[in-house]
Motif scaffolding. Structure first.
Motif: not given
Length: 299
Positions: A47, A52, A134, A275
């Motif tokens: 993500n 990725d 996520y 993240s």
């Protein structure tokens, strides 16, 4: 003792992002990093555009190489252990008794997860015992999935994870604590609840196979979302008396400024959104806002 414009405590994605922003503004910057990021056991990062599926180490290595192309940025491996307020800035001392001073500080040292006393948990953390749908959910889509949490946190995760799989079980690891409307939604979506305490996570190289419960029962699972407590990875925020949120993150405004003048925070230290993308964004913001302050003071 060396003097810098900015010292950044923590050299993972947030700290490196801030360092790049400041280096491009010709600021003298020191990054102090322990070399022990919290995602070091995670096999792949997701993500984050252009990277990725890369390993976290690969992303951090590229980032560090690019940041150190800027000659005003220095990087040392070490642990910042003490912070002292000076008349015109701060003094930071490391575990090896090196001392550095700076006008401004950025705390990007992340958080330390407190693992439960469950055999196999630590070995599986970040691999198939995961924290974020996520970051990891797509890889475990349509698979047998558990949520190790209780109350509102479990209900929130269940809502998100149910979008990825209809094979979902909540593990309250003790008496369940849910409101009537939450239980109705669980029933509507065939989400079962197991209250037995977990004793063991059976795994192969971190890949969950089965969970063993206190009553001796065994259940197969492919992935387990775990909402676990944490503390700040560094003692520096408490030494400087930075205000924390109710959850335990460093409290910042929209510009990443903490409650302490001249101290900024970014990344996992200051946000529940764990993240790479968020770390890079908040690091960029912290670096930009510190540079603006330095410009304003000298203009």
């Amino acid at each position: 003792m060396e003097n810098f414009d900015v010292i950044i405590i923590g050299g993972s994605y947030a700290g490196l992002s801030a360092a790049m922003t400041l280096g491009r503004s010709l600021r003298n910057v020191l990054v102090i990093d322990s070399g022990l990021p919290c995602n070091r056991q995670t096999p792949h990062s997701h993500n984050f555009l252009t990277r990725d599926g890369e390993t976290p180490k690969a992303i951090a290595t590229i980032a560090k190489e690019q940041v150190l192309q800027y000659p005003t940025v220095q990087f040392i491996e070490g642990i910042a252990t003490n912070a002292q307020r000076l008349e015109n800035g701060f003094e930071i001392t490391t575990k090896t008794q090196q001392s550095f001073t700076a006008k401004k500080l950025i705390i990007a040292s992340g958080i330390h997860d407190i693992h439960p006393d469950i055999k196999g948990f630590s070995e599986s953390w970040g691999i198939s015992v995961i924290h974020c749908p996520y970051c990891h959910g797509y890889e475990f889509r349509h698979q047998q999935t558990a949520i190790m949490a209780n109350g509102e946190r479990a209900a929130h995760l269940a809502m998100l994870v149910r979008n990825l799989t209809n094979q979902l079980t909540i593990l309250s690891n003790g008496p369940a604590a849910f409101e009537t409307d939450q239980l109705e939604k669980f029933g509507k979506h065939n989400i079962s609840i197991i209250e037995n305490k977990i004793t063991t996570i059976q795994h192969v190289n971190g890949q969950v196979q089965h969970l063993v419960f206190e009553d001796g029962s065994i259940q197969p699972f492919d992935a387990v979302y775990a909402a676990i407590p944490f503390v700040q990875h560094s003692d520096i925020p408490s030494q400087l008396e930075c205000e924390l949120t109710e959850q335990g993150h460093i409290k910042t405004d929209s510009f990443q400024k903490t409650s302490v003048p001249d101290v900024f925070a970014c990344g996992d230290s200051a946000s529940p959104m764990r993240s790479v993308a968020n770390a890079v964004y908040t690091g960029n913001m912290a670096g930009s806002m510190i540079n603006a302050e330095l410009c304003r003071e000298l203009f």
